[in-house]
Design a protein around this motif. Structure first.
Motif, PDB file in Angstrom:
ATOM      1  N   PHE A  36       4.140  34.550  27.008  1.00 28.18           N
ATOM      2  CA  PHE A  36       4.815  34.645  28.375  1.00 28.18           C
ATOM      3  C   PHE A  36       4.808  36.019  28.695  1.00 28.18           C
ATOM      4  O   PHE A  36       4.971  36.828  28.149  1.00 28.18           O
ATOM      5  CB  PHE A  36       6.402  34.209  28.302  1.00 28.18           C
ATOM      6  N   GLY A  37       4.288  35.847  30.084  1.00 25.45           N
ATOM      7  CA  GLY A  37       4.338  37.220  30.728  1.00 25.45           C
ATOM      8  C   GLY A  37       5.137  37.201  32.240  1.00 25.45           C
ATOM      9  O   GLY A  37       5.732  38.246  32.550  1.00 25.45           O
ATOM     10  N   ASP A  38       4.951  36.083  32.917  1.00 22.28           N
ATOM     11  CA  ASP A  38       5.918  36.081  34.198  1.00 22.28           C
ATOM     12  C   ASP A  38       6.105  34.795  34.609  1.00 22.28           C
ATOM     13  O   ASP A  38       5.363  33.871  34.000  1.00 22.28           O
ATOM     14  CB  ASP A  38       5.252  37.041  35.272  1.00 22.28           C
ATOM     15  N   GLY A  41       2.947  33.177  37.584  1.00 21.06           N
ATOM     16  CA  GLY A  41       1.355  32.886  37.199  1.00 21.06           C
ATOM     17  C   GLY A  41       0.654  33.799  37.522  1.00 21.06           C
ATOM     18  O   GLY A  41      -0.570  33.693  37.613  1.00 21.06           O
ATOM     19  N   ARG A  42       0.996  35.175  37.283  1.00 18.66           N
ATOM     20  CA  ARG A  42       0.200  36.305  37.649  1.00 18.66           C
ATOM     21  C   ARG A  42      -0.303  37.157  36.423  1.00 18.66           C
ATOM     22  O   ARG A  42      -1.417  37.775  36.548  1.00 18.66           O
ATOM     23  CB  ARG A  42       0.842  37.258  38.626  1.00 18.66           C
ATOM     24  N   SER A  43       0.248  37.030  35.306  1.00 18.15           N
ATOM     25  CA  SER A  43      -0.001  37.566  34.183  1.00 18.15           C
ATOM     26  C   SER A  43      -1.275  37.244  33.400  1.00 18.15           C
ATOM     27  O   SER A  43      -2.114  38.073  32.842  1.00 18.15           O
ATOM     28  CB  SER A  43       1.110  37.781  33.156  1.00 18.15           C
ATOM     29  N   GLY A  44      -1.419  35.902  33.370  1.00 14.12           N
ATOM     30  CA  GLY A  44      -2.378  35.486  32.673  1.00 14.12           C
ATOM     31  C   GLY A  44      -2.120  35.327  31.121  1.00 14.12           C
ATOM     32  O   GLY A  44      -3.209  34.961  30.344  1.00 14.12           O
ATOM     33  N   VAL A  55      -6.729  28.149  32.316  1.00 12.68           N
ATOM     34  CA  VAL A  55      -5.778  28.224  33.248  1.00 12.68           C
ATOM     35  C   VAL A  55      -4.388  28.690  32.763  1.00 12.68           C
ATOM     36  O   VAL A  55      -4.434  29.142  31.569  1.00 12.68           O
ATOM     37  CB  VAL A  55      -5.388  26.471  33.636  1.00 12.68           C
ATOM     38  N   ASN A  56      -3.643  29.086  33.518  1.00 10.57           N
ATOM     39  CA  ASN A  56      -2.213  29.675  33.175  1.00 10.57           C
ATOM     40  C   ASN A  56      -1.287  28.579  32.744  1.00 10.57           C
ATOM     41  O   ASN A  56      -0.712  27.864  33.847  1.00 10.57           O
ATOM     42  CB  ASN A  56      -1.796  30.545  34.264  1.00 10.57           C
ATOM     43  N   SER A  57      -0.714  28.472  31.626  1.00  9.33           N
ATOM     44  CA  SER A  57      -0.093  27.197  30.920  1.00  9.33           C
ATOM     45  C   SER A  57       1.444  27.397  31.618  1.00  9.33           C
ATOM     46  O   SER A  57       2.061  26.420  31.523  1.00  9.33           O
ATOM     47  CB  SER A  57      -0.366  26.988  29.800  1.00  9.33           C
TER      48      SER A  57
HETATM   49  S1  FES Z   1       3.013  33.811  31.652  1.00  9.38           S
HETATM   50 FE1  FES Z   1       2.231  34.976  33.328  1.00  9.38          FE
HETATM   51  S2  FES Z   1       0.581  33.726  34.155  1.00  9.38           S
HETATM   52 FE2  FES Z   1       1.756  32.526  32.836  1.00  9.38          FE
END
Ligand code: FES
Lengths: 973, 283
Positions: A36-38, A41-44, A55-57
């Motif tokens: 998890f990054g954010d 849907g921007r961190s990837g 894809v970004n899950s």
């Molecule tokens: S957790 Fe950042 S894009 Fe999915």
């Protein structure tokens, strides 16, 4: 509802909620490589392959994946085997914290599946969706290209830096010109191997100095569950935090009854529920500097994002819903955001509470006032033929580690509270936490698993106290993770400052006197406010070391989110101002900037004028420069940049080219303050356990420390089993900050290893190599070797000493501290294009030539430099916390808060120029922070070269540069 | 959105019609989703995912070569399709990374123009038209939709079937220009131009769109386009278009750029986009 996925090749059915994200379901299914990054849907970080496409899950419903093939890193290659991509990531040093490595490897896999022979541009385009805060993308790009070659069946050379090169081969200085056109896009040529320039007097060693793969690289490349949030706990509750929507307000009334009544909620804590224990959240050495101006939950909020209440519930969704049910009545107070306004009489008083001690001038919001000077003011100013003054402004930026602050607390079987947390300072956290939660230190155990990036942001106790309170309130394990928005508003950042230099020089260009005044903005709380600014003062006055130097500083409270420790710790601010100021002086004197700086910068043998006056939060210690290759760094850097061909040739037309340079000097740990400890014991097979309190936050410090031990003990790196850090299991360490780990903790490892070596030699001489003297034995290749050629294996020594005769555990522990903080030096260079009509600056190339003593590991060290350069580039160019008039952060999201992506990078190059630092382990100094220090002034220098305009405020956004250019036009300049 | 209790994946458009007709259920039509799922309102109770209906994602040019892009087609599919005009490709490639391109549909890009203003700028300049199937079948130009400031851009129960672009014309040229903090960052201001010239080299039709200079994320610059109409694409007409543009923009400041800056950039970037059009003509 039930969904079926072909997950990593196997058909699996999951029971999910309609709104549940694929990320959540995959992690629940044990695919913890998906990070998890954010939320936006921007961190990837959460990348998976859906039918082979990345894809970004986190921004996809699990239900959307029903019936599709989903691949996570767990499904890559053959079970148990390392895929060529993973192998390449390991070999090239592309893994730092490893937090987003799974995502990078997966997009690379998708790319290579459809294009086995990608260009660098293709690779950069593919990686662009995965934000990387650590590597500067250099090594991941290299890794993908290398893996592509392997997968095509080509043979690849072992990955080594172009090391130990003196003289540097001429070919190194040939740099491929970038393709024509203003927008560089991804079409850059990366020179991926750092150069290590080693003077002949520096000994070649077995392990130290070698580009060893990181000791933790395999598990990180495999995406194993090594991070804080990767464990499963029965009965785990999820915490969520209510934060203030106001910049300054008193909580008149707070009612949590509806939240508490919500099914699934186990605890709601407000300021009514917790004792009022004062503290400062900065993770610093005992005693933490005053003031202790925080409490876990207060009846007053002082910035948007300040703590109001916390909830623990059975699911994150219930916890968030409960937050909305907490009724808060605020009395909104006037707020102040500008430090110049905050210190004016009549400004709102931010800390009016009577129980905070140690505020310098509460009414004027001045939390600290510092004054320090050395030398004879009158005599030195009298020598000055010319006096120059300049004002510079630096802004607030965020560490933005991709892994947010995250913590899990639980009671163990002995009723001790275990705190599993992503921290840089486990020991400080334990000590600081104890009074807040009312437990003695002995009942708290802090475990630091792998950390997904810290950069100083985790040198702070931010989530642990509230999480612990929730576990105490519920008896249950609780997990507390900041949202991305909270990372921006409730975590820490870099201090904004206004810096004023006044410098006296002779007509010949000798700096004779310098004064630096800083007005710093520490936001709502003091935390690192004193120490960061003292470092700013020291750094700002030491590179040119004027015989009379004076530092005056006011640190102001405002109603902004609180700054704290951020990699560089006051130096990037000071060196931006200093280096631009010095170049302005050189310009005014008509001197070549390099020669002016060279004439004045501190040399080997010089004492640092302000070392005693400006310690960190207290008085420091006398210090001398004992090693420096700054001259060589600058000269090599100038040649690499083709400086003489490019400088002063901006061209004409709307796009101008410029090259710039600046120099930096940093420290290696905090003199007289930092301490690290290490313990080493031998195992039956001659391998060693090394336990350290030092925290590897992705920097590779575990590897470097293990290399030091391996070198001393004559074993390959794989025979050193390093473990860090756990307050129950490992010795104390102040923590990973202030560029201290290699120098301080490395010093401890060196001492402990030397003692173990002594015990081995003694035992071997007495029982296994009769007649030999212990002091003439050598340890090499897992053997103890006598001068007469006899040898005995370490395994034999271990077995004999443990089981057979005069039995004992060969082991030792050692501590290390230092009254010196030997400075690494660097020269940093930038090449830019400036659009004269729009002000847009496009950075084409950055070069860092650095003297960090002996590089214990050139791959991890160059990764540090590359990543640091890109963070510094963001600071100078595009990152900025922007607020509205009410103190609401306007861009608490990735992309809005702009971090460079892989497909827009300038070329990055790193050159190490080694020196042998007499006080460092194997001659090493620090490297972690110095790459952050001089990119901003190098960029300013390059923009000036291109346009003739000085920009004295960061960041160099198009509008700021445009305004400066308009001003130039307006003034006819 | 986190309260949504039902997920449907209809196989036919009729099924969609039935599903979204359910009374008292707040429904979201999901295609792609990487933006929708972030932005969707909290009151969504049911999700109708259109992924199983191939015609909604089909990209197939009409017989005259006019691009026809199924509304559920991902931006990545649009980027890769041979019929996609280069201007649109450029907008997508520059501003949306691969992971996101795979999970954002073109309809979603249109629904949230503030997320992807440049894609909308390119679509506007290219003269995109949307075909709705629901609530009733109708066509509307993107320009008309964009000018309708009522949010959201797509009615909640509206099903957009496809995005159509006019067939490429002879003597057509295009160009764009932007200013941004970093090379792949969202543009502070960008200009998108598509021009058709007559046989005499005069501008027969100009379609100019800008981002970042109105309260709408992307909008046609009608006045600037009118200033070009009938003129040769020379420095004088380009300057006239810039002047016309200056009088029609009404920027809104944000942390990326002030009103003054955006106002100043508009003619600069329009000029560059038009110069790119001109140099493409001479290629
Ligand atoms: S957790 Fe950042 S894009 Fe999915």
């Amino acid at each position: 509802m039930d969904i079926t996925l072909i997950l990593n090749g196997q058909k699996k059915t999951f029971s999910v909620h309609a709104a549940e994200r694929l990320l959540t379901v995959l992690r629940r299914a044990g695919c913890t490589s998906v990070k998890f990054g954010d939320e936006q849907g921007r961190s990837g970080a959460c990348t998976v392959l859906l039918d082979g496409k990345p894809v970004n899950s986190s921004v996809m419903l699990a239900a959307q994946a029903h019936g599709h093939r989903v691949t996570t890193l767990e499904g890559l290659g053959e079970p148990g085997a390392v895929h060529p991509l993973q192998q390449a990531f390991i070999e090239t040093g592309a893994i730092q914290s490893g937090y987003n490595t799974p995502a990078q490897i997966l997009v690379a896999k998708a790319l290579l599946d459809e294009n086995p022979n990608p260009t660098e541009a293709d690779v950069r385009e593919a990686l662009a969706g995965v934000l990387d805060r650590e590597t500067g993308y250099v090594k991941p790009v290299q890794a993908v290209l290398r893996a592509a070659a392997v997968l095509r069946g080509e043979s690849v050379e072992p990955f080594t830096p172009l090391e130990r090169a003196i003289p540097i081969p001429e070919s190194f200085f040939e740099f491929p010109e970038r393709p024509e056109g203003f927008d560089p896009g991804p079409a850059i040529q990366t020179r991926t191997r750092p150069v290590v320039v080693t003077p002949p007097e520096i000994a070649t060693r077995q392990i130290v100095g070698r580009p060893e793969p990181k000791v933790d690289a395999v598990k990180l490349a495999m995406g194993r569950p090594v991070f804080t949030d990767d464990i499963e706990m029965r009965g785990l509750l999820y915490a969520a935090m209510l934060t203030s929507p106001h910049a300054h307000a008193r909580i008149r009334h707070i009612d949590a009854s509806a939240a508490r009544a919500l099914p699934g909620v186990h605890a709601v804590l407000t300021h009514h529920d917790l004792p009022r224990v004062k503290y400062a959240s900065g993770g610093q050495t005992y005693p933490n500097p005053l003031p202790y101006d925080q409490v876990s939950l207060d009846d007053k909020v002082r910035h948007v994002g300040d703590r109001v209440a916390v909830v623990a519930a059975e699911t994150p969704e219930i916890a968030r819903e409960a937050l909305q049910l907490i009724e808060v009545e605020y009395e909104v107070l006037p707020a102040v955001f500008d430090p110049e306004e905050a210190v004016e009489p009549g400004a709102p008083v931010i800390h009016d509470e009577p129980d905070t001690e140690g505020i310098y001038d509460r009414q004027r919001n001045i939390v600290h006032h510092v004054e320090a000077h050395e030398g004879d003011a009158e005599a030195q100013w009298a020598k000055a033929d010319l006096i120059f003054e300049g004002e510079y402004r630096v802004h607030q930026v965020q560490q933005a580690s991709i892994e947010p602050h995250v913590c899990i607390t639980y009671w163990d079987e002995d009723d001790r509270l275990v705190v599993r947390t992503s921290t840089q300072v486990p020991f400080h956290t334990r000590r600081m936490l104890a009074p807040l939660i009312g437990l003695p230190v002995r009942r708290i155990r802090v475990i630091k698993p792998r950390i997904g990036g810290g950069f100083g942001g985790k040198q702070e106790m931010l989530v642990e106290d509230l999480c612990a309170h929730l576990t105490i309130a519920t008896g249950r394990p609780v997990r507390f993770e900041y949202t991305r928005e909270q990372e921006f508003t409730s975590a820490r950042s870099r201090h904004p400052q206004i810096l004023r230099f006044k410098t006296g020089v002779t007509r010949e260009g000798q700096v004779v006197a310098a004064e630096l005044y800083i007005l710093a903005n520490t936001g709502a709380y003091g935390t690192h406010g004193l120490t960061v600014q003292m470092v700013s003062g020291f750094r700002g006055l030491t590179t040119y070391n004027a015989p009379y130097s004076r530092f005056v500083c006011d640190v102001a409270y405002t109603n902004l989110p609180t700054p704290g420790a951020y990699r560089g710790y006051g130096a990037p601010q000071a060196l931006f101002a200093l280096e631009v100021h010095m170049e302005e002086i050189a310009d005014a004197l008509g001197m070549d900037v390099v020669e002016f700086k060279r004439k004045n910068w501190i040399k080997v043998g010089d004492s640092m004028v302000m070392a005693r006056a400006l310690g960190e939060g207290r008085e420091g210690f006398e210090q001398q420069v004992r090693s420096s290759a700054l001259d060589e760094c600058v000269d090599i850097g100038l040649r690499t940049m083709q400086w003489s061909q490019k400088r002063g040739r901006p061209g004409d037309g709307p796009i101008r080219r410029g090259v710039g340079m600046a120099v930096a000097m940093h420290g290696s740990g905090i003199a007289g303050l930092d301490m690290g400890a290490a313990a080493i014991k031998i195992n039956d097979d001659g391998s060693f356990n090394l336990t350290v309190g030092a925290t590897d936050l992705g920097t590779g410090s575990d590897t470097v420390l293990a290399q030091i031990a391996a070198e001393v003990l004559g074993v390959p790196l794989e025979d050193i089993l390093i473990y860090s850090s756990d307050t129950d299991m490992t010795p104390f360490d102040t923590g990973a900050y202030a560029s201290s780990t290699t120098y301080i903790s490395g010093g401890a490892v060196f001492k402990a290893a030397m003692e173990v070596r002594r015990q081995i030699c003694e035992h071997a001489a007495r029982y296994l190599l009769p007649g030999a003297r212990p002091d003439e034995l050598d340890l090499l290749d897992k053997e103890v070797i006598a001068p007469d050629g006899r040898s005995v294996s370490l395994e034999r020594v271990a077995l004999h000493s443990l089981h057979q005769e005069d039995q004992k555990q060969i082991m030792a522990s050692a501590s290390h501290m230092s009254y010196e903080s030997p400075p690494p030096f660097a020269a940093q260079f930038a090449e830019v294009l400036v659009d004269m009509e729009t002000g847009q600056v496009t950075v084409q190339r950055l070069v860092t030539a650095v003297d960090c003593g002996v590089t214990i590991n050139p791959i991890t060290a160059s990764g540090q430099v590359e990543g640091g350069m890109v963070q510094a580039l963001g600071y100078a160019h595009c990152e900025e916390m922007a607020y509205d008039g009410a103190g609401v952060l306007l861009n608490p999201r990735f992309d809005d808060y702009r971090i460079y992506r892989a497909n827009e990078m300038p070329a990055l190059e790193v050159i190490f120029v080694e020196t042998n630092e007499p006080s460092g382990p194997f001659g090493a100094k620090a490297v972690a922070e110095i790459p952050k220090d001089a990119i901003a002034p190098a960029l300013a220098s390059a923009i000036h070269d291109a346009t003739g305009v000085w920009i004295r405020e960061l960041p160099f956004t198009p509008e700021r540069v445009w305004r400066a250019l308009q001003g130039q036009k307006g003034s006819g300049g | 959105m986190r309260k949504a209790g039902a997920y449907y994946r209809p196989q036919t458009i009729d099924e969609i019609v039935r599903l979204i007709a359910q009374p008292y259920v707040t429904t979201m039509l999901l295609s792609g989703g990487a933006i929708q799922l972030v932005r969707a309102s909290e009151d969504i109770e049911a999700v109708v995912d259109v992924q199983a209906i191939p015609e909604l994602a089909r990209i197939a040019p009409a017989s005259d070569g006019a691009p026809r892009i199924g509304a559920a087609a991902s931006l990545e599919a649009v980027l890769r399709d041979a019929s996609t005009p280069p201007l649109l490709r450029e907008a997508i490639r520059r501003s949306v990374p691969w992971n996101r391109r795979n999970a954002i549909s073109i309809a979603e890009a249109i629904e949230y123009p503030d997320e992807l203003p440049e894609v909308n700028g390119a679509l506007l300049a290219l003269g995109a038209t949307l075909t709705f199937l629901l609530p009733e079948e109708r066509q509307i130009s993107l320009a008309a939709l964009a000018a309708d400031s009522a949010q959201p851009k797509l009615p909640r129960k509206g099903l957009i079937a496809r995005v159509e672009l006019p067939a490429p014309m002879p003597r057509q040229t295009w160009g764009s220009a932007h200013v941004a903090r970093t090379p792949a960052d969202i543009a502070i201001v960008s200009a998108w131009a598509v021009l058709t010239l007559d046989a005499a080299g005069r501008v027969a039709h100009a379609s100019l769109a800008l981002t970042g200079v109105w309260s709408e994320p992307a909008r046609l610059a009608v006045g600037a386009a009118a200033a070009l109409a009938g003129a040769a694409l020379d420095d004088a007409s380009i300057a006239a278009a810039g002047r016309a543009l200056e009088s029609e923009v009404a920027p809104v400041a944000d942390y990326r750029g002030s009103v003054e800056y955006r106002r100043a950039m508009a003619p600069v970037l329009l000029r560059r986009a038009l110069l790119a059009c001109r140099s493409r003509l001479s290629e």
